[in-house]
Motif scaffolding. Structure first.
Motif, PDB file in Angstrom:
ATOM      1  N   MET A 146      27.156   3.828  24.555  1.00 18.33           N
ATOM      2  CA  MET A 146      28.345   3.006  24.322  1.00 18.33           C
ATOM      3  C   MET A 146      29.602   3.700  24.830  1.00 18.33           C
ATOM      4  N   LEU A 147      30.535   2.904  25.365  1.00 17.08           N
ATOM      5  CA  LEU A 147      31.901   3.319  25.671  1.00 17.08           C
ATOM      6  C   LEU A 147      32.810   2.490  24.777  1.00 17.08           C
ATOM      7  N   ILE A 148      33.693   3.139  24.032  1.00 15.18           N
ATOM      8  CA  ILE A 148      34.478   2.466  22.998  1.00 15.18           C
ATOM      9  C   ILE A 148      35.944   2.872  23.094  1.00 15.18           C
ATOM     10  N   ARG A 149      36.846   1.912  23.060  1.00 14.52           N
ATOM     11  CA  ARG A 149      38.264   2.244  22.964  1.00 14.52           C
ATOM     12  C   ARG A 149      38.633   2.371  21.485  1.00 14.52           C
ATOM     13  N   VAL A 150      39.510   3.341  21.196  1.00 14.22           N
ATOM     14  CA  VAL A 150      39.858   3.657  19.805  1.00 14.22           C
ATOM     15  C   VAL A 150      41.367   3.806  19.690  1.00 14.22           C
ATOM     16  N   GLY A 151      41.928   3.344  18.595  1.00 10.05           N
ATOM     17  CA  GLY A 151      43.360   3.525  18.378  1.00 10.05           C
ATOM     18  C   GLY A 151      43.844   2.764  17.157  1.00 10.05           C
ATOM     19  N   VAL A 152      45.160   2.737  16.990  1.00 10.88           N
ATOM     20  CA  VAL A 152      45.787   2.001  15.892  1.00 10.88           C
ATOM     21  C   VAL A 152      46.217   0.640  16.437  1.00 10.88           C
ATOM     22  N   PRO A 153      45.676  -0.457  15.915  1.00 11.66           N
ATOM     23  CA  PRO A 153      45.979  -1.775  16.479  1.00 11.66           C
ATOM     24  C   PRO A 153      47.414  -2.210  16.193  1.00 11.66           C
ATOM     25  N   GLU A 154      47.981  -2.961  17.132  1.00  7.13           N
ATOM     26  CA  GLU A 154      49.338  -3.465  16.944  1.00  7.13           C
ATOM     27  C   GLU A 154      49.389  -4.619  15.956  1.00  7.13           C
ATOM     28  N   LYS A 155      48.261  -5.313  15.746  1.00  7.85           N
ATOM     29  CA  LYS A 155      48.232  -6.397  14.771  1.00  7.85           C
ATOM     30  C   LYS A 155      46.815  -6.586  14.252  1.00  7.85           C
ATOM     31  N   GLU A 156      46.721  -7.286  13.141  1.00 10.57           N
ATOM     32  CA  GLU A 156      45.427  -7.546  12.538  1.00 10.57           C
ATOM     33  C   GLU A 156      44.716  -8.673  13.299  1.00 10.57           C
ATOM     34  N   VAL A 157      43.406  -8.735  13.143  1.00  7.33           N
ATOM     35  CA  VAL A 157      42.615  -9.798  13.755  1.00  7.33           C
ATOM     36  C   VAL A 157      41.731 -10.425  12.682  1.00  7.33           C
ATOM     37  N   PRO A 158      41.335 -11.678  12.859  1.00  6.75           N
ATOM     38  CA  PRO A 158      40.461 -12.325  11.876  1.00  6.75           C
ATOM     39  C   PRO A 158      39.020 -11.886  12.045  1.00  6.75           C
ATOM     40  N   PRO A 159      38.185 -12.072  11.027  1.00  7.88           N
ATOM     41  CA  PRO A 159      36.758 -11.751  11.161  1.00  7.88           C
ATOM     42  C   PRO A 159      36.068 -12.766  12.066  1.00  7.88           C
ATOM     43  N   TYR A 189      38.477  -5.008  17.419  1.00  9.79           N
ATOM     44  CA  TYR A 189      39.886  -5.344  17.679  1.00  9.79           C
ATOM     45  C   TYR A 189      40.123  -5.329  19.183  1.00  9.79           C
ATOM     46  N   ARG A 190      40.284  -6.522  19.767  1.00  8.87           N
ATOM     47  CA  ARG A 190      40.517  -6.624  21.208  1.00  8.87           C
ATOM     48  C   ARG A 190      41.994  -6.650  21.554  1.00  8.87           C
ATOM     49  N   VAL A 191      42.852  -6.432  20.568  1.00 12.46           N
ATOM     50  CA  VAL A 191      44.300  -6.470  20.773  1.00 12.46           C
ATOM     51  C   VAL A 191      44.794  -5.135  21.327  1.00 12.46           C
ATOM     52  N   PRO A 192      46.047  -5.083  21.810  1.00 12.47           N
ATOM     53  CA  PRO A 192      46.608  -3.794  22.257  1.00 12.47           C
ATOM     54  C   PRO A 192      46.684  -2.791  21.109  1.00 12.47           C
ATOM     55  N   TYR A 193      46.519  -1.511  21.451  1.00 13.20           N
ATOM     56  CA  TYR A 193      46.650  -0.424  20.481  1.00 13.20           C
ATOM     57  C   TYR A 193      47.960   0.318  20.754  1.00 13.20           C
ATOM     58  N   ARG A 194      48.495   0.913  19.705  1.00 16.70           N
ATOM     59  CA  ARG A 194      49.721   1.690  19.850  1.00 16.70           C
ATOM     60  C   ARG A 194      49.469   2.966  20.655  1.00 16.70           C
ATOM     61  N   VAL A 200      42.970  -1.891  28.537  1.00 20.37           N
ATOM     62  CA  VAL A 200      42.992  -0.583  29.199  1.00 20.37           C
ATOM     63  C   VAL A 200      44.404  -0.007  29.228  1.00 20.37           C
ATOM     64  N   GLU A 201      45.394  -0.855  29.433  1.00 22.21           N
ATOM     65  CA  GLU A 201      46.780  -0.393  29.492  1.00 22.21           C
ATOM     66  C   GLU A 201      47.318   0.013  28.126  1.00 22.21           C
ATOM     67  N   ASN A 202      46.631  -0.382  27.070  1.00 22.32           N
ATOM     68  CA  ASN A 202      47.109  -0.109  25.711  1.00 22.32           C
ATOM     69  C   ASN A 202      46.028   0.559  24.873  1.00 22.32           C
ATOM     70  N   THR A 203      45.500   1.655  25.398  1.00 25.44           N
ATOM     71  CA  THR A 203      44.448   2.408  24.719  1.00 25.44           C
ATOM     72  C   THR A 203      44.779   3.895  24.746  1.00 25.44           C
ATOM     73  N   PRO A 204      44.925   4.550  23.576  1.00 26.69           N
ATOM     74  CA  PRO A 204      45.249   5.978  23.555  1.00 26.69           C
ATOM     75  C   PRO A 204      44.034   6.896  23.615  1.00 26.69           C
ATOM     76  N   ALA A 205      42.829   6.339  23.323  1.00 26.61           N
ATOM     77  CA  ALA A 205      41.644   7.202  23.270  1.00 26.61           C
ATOM     78  C   ALA A 205      40.382   6.378  23.503  1.00 26.61           C
ATOM     79  N   TYR A 206      39.371   7.073  23.996  1.00 23.36           N
ATOM     80  CA  TYR A 206      38.045   6.470  24.161  1.00 23.36           C
ATOM     81  C   TYR A 206      37.014   7.370  23.480  1.00 23.36           C
TER      82      TYR A 206
END
Length: 409
Positions: free
Chosen positions: A384-397, A190-195, A311-317
């Protein structure tokens, strides 16, 4: 002398607009059947009789570096297969030693293991049965030895056919043998902004407890670490954006329309940028008509803008860290990443690898040194470095190869 009325002008403009839209639809292939998405169907594997092919049909859904899906399988006997790195699909500019390609072998193996369990089998996995290949990233080296030998054994003494029927009936009634099985059919990146929502502490503890003897997951959500890791991710992206070789490599993997997606079924697409389907098809049509729009400069600017937004929309890594950097622990880190991804997804979280700072080409050496000095002990490697969070919207496969494309006869 002909007089052009405003009505005629409107009609002419409308005609031009219709022709333009028609041209966009044709060059984009908007109405083509999306063959590259077929493996995401939960019944996709059922068309194959060989249980090994059935579990491999799940393996192609695994997350993998640059969506290259660099897996090659050789069937052995009646119940086993060997997994190799497919050296026709590598990323030598961004991944000179083939480390990320090797990690991706592990992500595949974990999906295979879970699928086997669901279908009534146990997957016995032996890593590097002929010993590890060397540290070089050449195709000759990476493809020289199997990464793993996998054998399927009947689970709990049940006959394979009966086990598969029981698993199918379980799925039809909403139950699963493996709780992570249905999660495999969700998008993996999910490359979208996270809450702004932080991870629950009990969830962090469960996720970090997935760590193994040689591979550790560490999650950071304190403001100082989030800011520091985000800064590292952004500066590493700037280094990558300035590397012409890596950018050219990425451009070659970009699939600008539905025709190309069905033809190649691996690489990058517009969907990965979190755009709506309408915008995706419109942009694909424009890029197909005017390829110059996808210039290296435009691609670089889009990549940096997307990274900055992330980066501006990531609560955790999260970091995946190994003892040493052998080929075996690289595979093990991939296995753990799949387990981490699926477990977190089952909890409602999403993730996106942002591992540019861990890449090993010369221009990235400064960032590689910085992240290791800050977050790894002596002798450890950040895989690996990974951003983790709750996405603001769904993404397609994303695109996936047909399972038969990875099997060598």
């Amino acid at each position: 002398m002909a007089i052009i009325t405003w009505q005629n002008a409107v009609i002419a403009f409308a005609g031009i607009l219709v022709i333009g839209i028609f041209a966009l639809v044709i060059v984009d292939g908007t109405f083509l059947h999306k063959q590259y998405l077929e493996p995401w169907a939960e019944d996709y594997h059922e068309q194959f009789e060989d249980p090994r092919v059935q579990v491999l049909a799940h393996g192609v859904l695994a997350p993998n570096s640059h969506n290259l899906q660099s897996w090659r399988v050789v069937l052995e006997g009646e119940e086993s297969f060997f997994l190799y790195v497919d050296t026709d699909r590598l990323s030598p500019k961004a991944d000179p030693p083939g480390r990320q390609a090797t990690v991706s072998q592990g992500t595949f193996l974990e999906y295979v293991r879970i699928a086997a369990e669901e279908l009534g089998y146990e997957a016995e996995i032996e890593l590097f049965p002929d010993r590890e290949y060397g540290p070089e990233g050449s195709p000759e080296n990476l493809g020289s030895k199997p990464v793993a030998m996998v054998s399927l054994k009947e689970a709990s003494g049940d006959a394979p056919k009966e086990a598969r029927e029981e698993a199918r009936e379980s799925r039809e009634t909403g139950g699963y043998i493996s709780p992570l099985y249905p999660v495999m059919f969700l998008p993996d990146t999910y490359r979208v902004p996270y809450r702004e929502t932080k991870l629950q502490q009990e969830d962090i503890e469960k996720l970090e407890a997935l760590s193994t003897e040689n591979v550790t997951i560490v999650i950071f959500q304190e403001a100082e670490d989030v800011e520091k890791l985000g800064d590292i991710a952004l500066r590493a992206a700037e280094v990558e954006a300035g590397n012409s070789g890596v950018q050219e490599e990425g451009s070659e993997l970009f699939r600008p329309n539905e025709w190309e997606k069905n033809k190649f079924r691996y690489g990058f697409t517009m969907e990965g940028q979190g755009l709506s389907p309408l915008k995706v098809h419109a942009l694909q049509g424009l890029l197909s008509l005017f390829p110059s729009m996808n210039s290296p400069e435009a691609s670089r600017d889009s990549f940096l803008s997307q990274t900055e937004s992330a980066v501006e929309n990531t609560p955790a890594y999260a970091l995946i860290i190994t003892e040493g950097n052998s080929r075996t622990v690289q595979v093990e880190s991939g296995i753990l990443y799949s387990r981490f991804l699926l477990t977190a997804s089952d909890m409602g979280y999403a993730m996106q690898p942002m591992s540019q700072a861990t890449e090993e080409y010369p221009e990235m050496a400064g960032m590689y040194k910085e992240i290791h000095e800050e977050y790894a002990a002596e002798g450890e490697t950040i895989q690996m470095l990974i951003r983790v969070g709750v996405p603001e919207k769904e993404v397609p496969p994303t695109m996936r190869l047909d399972v038969t494309d990875i099997i060598e006869e």
